[in-house]
Scaffold this motif. Sequence first.
Motif, short mmCIF file in Angstrom:
data_model
loop_
_atom_site.label_atom_id
_atom_site.label_comp_id
_atom_site.label_asym_id
_atom_site.label_seq_id
_atom_site.Cartn_x
_atom_site.Cartn_y
_atom_site.Cartn_z
N HIS A 136 12.99 -0.73 -1.62
CA HIS A 136 11.67 -0.13 -1.45
C HIS A 136 10.58 -1.17 -1.20
O HIS A 136 9.40 -0.83 -1.17
CB HIS A 136 11.32 0.72 -2.67
CG HIS A 136 11.97 2.06 -2.71
ND1 HIS A 136 13.27 2.24 -3.13
CD2 HIS A 136 11.53 3.29 -2.33
CE1 HIS A 136 13.59 3.53 -3.04
NE2 HIS A 136 12.56 4.18 -2.55
N GLN B 124 1.18 -1.21 -14.36
CA GLN B 124 2.06 -1.32 -13.20
C GLN B 124 3.37 -2.05 -13.49
O GLN B 124 4.30 -1.99 -12.68
CB GLN B 124 1.33 -2.04 -12.06
CG GLN B 124 0.13 -1.27 -11.52
CD GLN B 124 0.53 0.08 -10.97
OE1 GLN B 124 1.39 0.19 -10.09
NE2 GLN B 124 -0.06 1.14 -11.50
N PRO C 290 5.90 1.47 -4.52
CA PRO C 290 4.92 2.40 -3.94
C PRO C 290 5.53 3.75 -3.65
O PRO C 290 6.73 3.90 -3.48
CB PRO C 290 4.49 1.70 -2.65
CG PRO C 290 5.61 0.78 -2.31
CD PRO C 290 6.20 0.36 -3.62
N LYS D 207 6.50 -9.01 4.01
CA LYS D 207 5.33 -8.69 3.23
C LYS D 207 4.15 -9.50 3.75
O LYS D 207 4.25 -10.68 4.00
CB LYS D 207 5.55 -9.02 1.75
CG LYS D 207 6.79 -8.42 1.16
CD LYS D 207 6.69 -6.93 0.99
CE LYS D 207 5.71 -6.59 -0.10
NZ LYS D 207 5.67 -5.15 -0.40
N SER E 176 4.41 1.09 3.09
CA SER E 176 4.84 0.29 1.95
C SER E 176 6.30 0.52 1.56
O SER E 176 6.79 -0.14 0.67
CB SER E 176 3.95 0.61 0.74
OG SER E 176 4.02 1.97 0.43
N THR E 177 6.98 1.44 2.20
CA THR E 177 8.34 1.76 1.79
C THR E 177 9.23 1.90 3.01
O THR E 177 8.86 2.53 3.99
CB THR E 177 8.38 3.08 1.00
OG1 THR E 177 7.48 2.98 -0.10
CG2 THR E 177 9.78 3.38 0.51
N VAL F 76 9.95 -4.10 -3.02
CA VAL F 76 9.37 -4.78 -4.19
C VAL F 76 10.42 -5.72 -4.80
O VAL F 76 11.46 -5.25 -5.26
CB VAL F 76 8.91 -3.76 -5.26
CG1 VAL F 76 8.24 -4.49 -6.43
CG2 VAL F 76 7.95 -2.75 -4.65
N LYS G 7 5.77 -1.29 -10.24
CA LYS G 7 6.13 0.02 -9.73
C LYS G 7 6.23 -0.01 -8.21
O LYS G 7 5.36 -0.54 -7.54
CB LYS G 7 5.11 1.06 -10.19
CG LYS G 7 5.14 1.34 -11.67
CD LYS G 7 4.11 2.39 -12.07
CE LYS G 7 4.16 2.67 -13.57
NZ LYS G 7 3.13 3.69 -13.96
N SER H 192 -2.00 -7.02 1.52
CA SER H 192 -1.83 -5.85 0.68
C SER H 192 -0.95 -4.81 1.33
O SER H 192 -0.54 -3.85 0.71
CB SER H 192 -3.20 -5.23 0.38
OG SER H 192 -3.85 -4.88 1.59
N VAL I 85 3.25 -8.22 -3.68
CA VAL I 85 2.68 -6.87 -3.75
C VAL I 85 1.19 -6.85 -3.47
O VAL I 85 0.50 -5.86 -3.72
CB VAL I 85 2.98 -6.22 -5.13
CG1 VAL I 85 4.48 -6.08 -5.33
CG2 VAL I 85 2.34 -7.00 -6.26
N THR J 235 2.42 -3.79 4.17
CA THR J 235 3.80 -4.20 4.42
C THR J 235 4.17 -3.84 5.83
O THR J 235 3.98 -2.72 6.26
CB THR J 235 4.76 -3.49 3.45
OG1 THR J 235 4.36 -3.79 2.12
CG2 THR J 235 6.18 -3.94 3.67
#
Length: 320
Positions: free
Chosen positions: A235, A217, A320, A69, A90-91, A237, A318, A72, A142, A74
């Motif tokens: 994912h 969120q 992304p 990470k 982001s995933t 997070v 949550k 903002s 995140v 990834t």
Amino acid sequence: MEYRSFDRRKRRRKRWVQAGTGLLVLIMGTLLVRTLLNGAGSSNGAGSSNGNVGTENSTTNHTVPVITKGGSGTTAAITSNSTATAATNSTTKTTTAGTTGGTSGHSVLPSHALLSVAAQNQHPQLPNGCEVTSLSMLLTAVGHPVSKMSLAKEAPRAPVSVAWKNNASGLPQGWRYDIASWGNPNKGFVGHMTRQPGYGIYHGPLTKLLNRVLPGQAVDLTGSSLQHIFAQVAHGVPVVMWVNTTFKPLPQSDWVTWNNPGGPIKATFFEHAVLLVGYGPKQLYINNPFNGQKAQPVNRKQFVAAWKQMGSQALTVKAP
């Protein structure tokens, strides 16, 4: 008669030749088709791999996937042999030979996952602030960093002050076992974060704090399955989880009960919150605010038992 007999024999031989020729063409055509089919079935990429019809090379190594990470965004890198990988900003999703089971969608969880999240230490400023320190690490991961001290200042407080058994004054020696009545951690932080006496805060009020920082969120995963929690990590997070400082189930002698207007509160002063940043078949990986260690490995089975003993509390944002 002889001429007619010869002519009939000649016509008969002609028919035999024609029939034999047709049969030969039919046999050769059959052999050709069979040869073509056998050739297609034995080629690589047509229903077989490595010469084994109907099998697929699913050999994998167990290098832990790492998702780094940064800010903002990834940057994702998953190391696995013969795996199918799909990545976005982001995933990152991976399907491997060994999986932990399905998620809420149709994807399959990778058997290993590990996030690289900057660690923080609750000490020396917040000896009782493991929850807000873990939340600060989550927010940083995140891309919305908020300091642990800012979160400590904004965290909801339980309104009931401590009262001691036998009407003791000050901070009695062995005070943890002399509490007559105190606050409810399901309402807000109980006691003081910066000094004693202090206890902690549970998922409900911490979810409210997270929603104040990131409106709409927060995701309260309390009572969710491990697969659901692992899906968050897969994912990209991390997840705040409530356990204890030993990361294994506690005996009843380590628990105390105090009175509260809403009913008795059973608690342990080994209570601890950490940030889950990875998982594997036998180990989990946490950012531990108590010692500031990043990706500290812990025994999965014992950790999960301790988490369930603390009410299976978990909190994240949550995916992304």
